[in-house]
Design a protein around this motif. Structure first.
Motif, short mmCIF file in Angstrom:
data_model
loop_
_atom_site.label_atom_id
_atom_site.label_comp_id
_atom_site.label_asym_id
_atom_site.label_seq_id
_atom_site.Cartn_x
_atom_site.Cartn_y
_atom_site.Cartn_z
N HIS A 114 0.85 -1.19 0.00
CA HIS A 114 0.00 0.00 0.00
C HIS A 114 0.89 1.24 0.00
CE1 HIS A 114 -3.66 -2.35 1.17
NE2 HIS A 114 -2.73 -3.14 1.69
N VAL A 115 0.64 2.15 -0.92
CA VAL A 115 1.39 3.40 -0.99
C VAL A 115 0.40 4.55 -0.85
CG1 VAL A 115 2.98 4.84 -2.31
CG2 VAL A 115 3.09 2.35 -2.53
N ALA A 116 0.44 5.21 0.30
CA ALA A 116 -0.50 6.29 0.59
C ALA A 116 0.14 7.63 0.27
CB ALA A 116 -0.91 6.23 2.06
N LEU A 117 -0.38 8.30 -0.78
CA LEU A 117 0.01 9.69 -0.99
C LEU A 117 -0.75 10.51 0.05
CD1 LEU A 117 -0.22 10.01 -4.89
CD2 LEU A 117 1.75 9.41 -3.50
N LEU A 118 -0.03 11.32 0.80
CA LEU A 118 -0.63 12.07 1.90
C LEU A 118 -0.48 13.58 1.70
CD1 LEU A 118 0.62 10.08 5.05
CD2 LEU A 118 -1.61 9.92 3.92
N ASP A 119 -1.49 14.31 2.17
CA ASP A 119 -1.41 15.76 2.15
C ASP A 119 -0.92 16.29 3.49
OD1 ASP A 119 -3.60 15.13 3.66
OD2 ASP A 119 -5.07 16.10 2.37
N ARG A 120 -0.24 15.44 4.27
CA ARG A 120 0.30 15.80 5.59
C ARG A 120 1.82 15.85 5.53
NH1 ARG A 120 -3.82 14.76 9.74
NH2 ARG A 120 -5.72 14.28 8.58
N VAL A 147 3.19 14.63 0.04
CA VAL A 147 3.27 15.63 -1.02
C VAL A 147 3.86 16.94 -0.47
CG1 VAL A 147 2.03 16.88 -2.82
CG2 VAL A 147 1.37 14.52 -2.27
N PRO A 148 3.41 17.43 0.69
CA PRO A 148 4.09 18.62 1.24
C PRO A 148 5.57 18.38 1.51
CG PRO A 148 2.02 18.22 2.40
CD PRO A 148 2.26 17.04 1.51
N GLY A 149 5.92 17.16 1.87
CA GLY A 149 7.32 16.84 2.13
C GLY A 149 8.20 17.02 0.90
N LEU A 150 7.62 16.82 -0.27
CA LEU A 150 8.39 17.01 -1.51
C LEU A 150 8.88 18.45 -1.61
CD1 LEU A 150 9.16 15.59 -4.26
CD2 LEU A 150 7.13 16.72 -5.20
N TYR A 151 8.05 19.39 -1.17
CA TYR A 151 8.42 20.79 -1.24
C TYR A 151 9.25 21.24 -0.04
CZ TYR A 151 4.10 20.29 -3.99
OH TYR A 151 3.11 19.85 -4.84
N LEU A 170 8.12 42.49 4.64
CA LEU A 170 7.55 43.65 3.95
C LEU A 170 6.04 43.56 3.76
CD1 LEU A 170 10.27 44.17 1.17
CD2 LEU A 170 9.87 45.60 3.19
N SER A 171 5.56 42.34 3.45
CA SER A 171 4.14 42.21 3.10
C SER A 171 3.32 41.40 4.09
CB SER A 171 4.02 41.56 1.71
OG SER A 171 4.51 40.23 1.75
N GLY A 172 4.01 40.64 4.96
CA GLY A 172 3.27 39.87 5.96
C GLY A 172 2.80 38.52 5.49
N ASP A 173 3.11 38.14 4.25
CA ASP A 173 2.71 36.81 3.77
C ASP A 173 3.82 36.21 2.91
OD1 ASP A 173 2.57 38.28 1.47
OD2 ASP A 173 0.42 38.03 1.14
N ALA A 174 3.61 34.95 2.50
CA ALA A 174 4.61 34.26 1.69
C ALA A 174 4.62 34.81 0.28
CB ALA A 174 4.32 32.76 1.68
N PRO A 175 5.78 34.91 -0.34
CA PRO A 175 5.85 35.42 -1.71
C PRO A 175 5.29 34.43 -2.72
CG PRO A 175 8.01 34.71 -0.97
CD PRO A 175 7.10 34.59 0.21
N PRO A 176 4.66 34.92 -3.78
CA PRO A 176 4.17 34.01 -4.83
C PRO A 176 5.31 33.27 -5.50
CG PRO A 176 3.33 36.27 -5.12
CD PRO A 176 4.40 36.32 -4.08
N ARG A 177 4.99 32.15 -6.13
CA ARG A 177 6.00 31.34 -6.79
C ARG A 177 6.83 32.14 -7.78
NH1 ARG A 177 3.11 27.51 -9.91
NH2 ARG A 177 3.11 26.04 -8.21
N GLU A 191 5.08 24.58 -3.41
CA GLU A 191 3.72 24.04 -3.31
C GLU A 191 2.96 24.12 -4.63
OE1 GLU A 191 -0.23 24.52 -0.44
OE2 GLU A 191 1.50 25.82 -0.18
N ASP A 192 2.28 23.02 -4.98
CA ASP A 192 1.46 22.91 -6.19
C ASP A 192 2.29 23.01 -7.47
OD1 ASP A 192 -0.76 22.61 -4.58
OD2 ASP A 192 -1.32 24.72 -4.68
N ASP A 193 3.56 22.71 -7.38
CA ASP A 193 4.44 22.76 -8.55
C ASP A 193 3.92 21.79 -9.61
OD1 ASP A 193 6.91 22.23 -10.27
OD2 ASP A 193 7.70 23.68 -8.81
N PRO A 194 3.86 22.22 -10.87
CA PRO A 194 3.38 21.32 -11.93
C PRO A 194 4.25 20.09 -12.15
CG PRO A 194 4.24 23.37 -12.87
CD PRO A 194 4.16 23.58 -11.39
#
Length: 255
Positions: A114-120, A147-151, A170-177, A191-194
């Motif tokens: 069993h190979v569980a792809l996880l979003d954790r 999957v998050p671990g990949l990033y 400067l902006s208080g949030d993470a920069p866009p890709r 995250e969400d890399d094609p």
């Protein structure tokens, strides 16, 4: 000997389990099929509590778990609504034991992998340096592929972290890709890399390889079975030709 591989989807991510299975099947001596999300297919009544027990409270604290009622309720909601979960690191071995006990007894043998792809995000404790390390995969039964671990697990170029911190101040949030890609030298996945699905193929193959051969990873950089600790090495191993070193090309390579 592994006779069957079951890949489980991670629907809240861009990872395509069907594409991974199609790539895997001609390379292994096993049938490969795809199932829906593991945490849905093999749900047990205590799974929320087991995830609460596996929480990592601090990068430098070996002890895990927060079983306060509110935390357990959070984990139960995350099982029902996975898109709301995030920002928590879990002990990969504890999660693996919890998911193993959720498997039906007739599917727990090693002839069915069993190979569980996880979003954790999952990690393992490093005795050598006394801290938790995020991982892309935890091998065994079931094999966990984060999957998050990949990033997040492999180290990115130093400039990436400086640019991210600069933008955040400067902006208080993470920069866009596109900001990171334009301002930081070097190649890395975020995250969400094609390229996510392509990059995960080798990590799923590693789960099969260790059960078949007893060899967890390949020590040759550039092979899909190499355990990369830096994004530069991950991309060389998973996204560039050739796919395998000469030894593993004989086993897994295809024309």
């Amino acid at each position: 000997m592994v006779e069957q591989i079951l890949c489980y989807r991670a629907p809240t991510t861009v990872a395509d389990a069907a594409e991974i299975a199609d790539w895997l099947e001609p390379r292994v001596e096993a049938t490969v099929s795809v199932r829906d999300r593991f945490l849905e297919v093999h749900r047990t009544d205590d799974l929320g509590e087991r995830f609460a027990e596996a929480r990592v409270p601090s990068p430098y604290d070996r002890e895990t778990g927060n079983t306060m009622l509110g935390t357990i309720r959070y984990e139960e909601r995350a099982l029902e609504h996975p898109e709301r979960e995030g920002g928590v690191l879990y002990d990969g071995r504890q999660v693996q034991r919890a998911l193993n006990s959720a498997l039906p007894s007739e599917e727990r043998g090693l002839e069915t992998l069993h190979v569980a792809l996880l979003d954790r995000a999952i990690g393992t404790w490093g005795d050598h340096d006394g801290r938790w390390h995020k991982r892309v995969n935890v091998l065994g039964q079931p094999a966990l592929v984060s999957v998050p671990g990949l990033y997040e697990a492999p180290a990115k170029p130093e400039e990436y972290y400086k640019e991210k911190q600069r933008h955040s101040l400067l902006s208080g949030d993470a920069p866009p890709r596109e900001v990171l890609e334009n301002r930081v030298e070097g190649d890395f996945l975020i995250e969400d890399d094609p390229r996510t699905t392509d990059a995960l193929k080798g990590y799923v193959l590693q789960a099969y390889h260790v059960l078949e051969t007893g060899e967890a990873f390949c020590d040759r950089e550039g092979c899909r079975l190499f355990n990369a600790h830096y994004h530069e090495d991950l991309i060389a191993a998973q996204l560039r030709e050739p796919e395998f070193c000469s030894g593993h090309t004989r086993r897994y390579g295809r024309p």
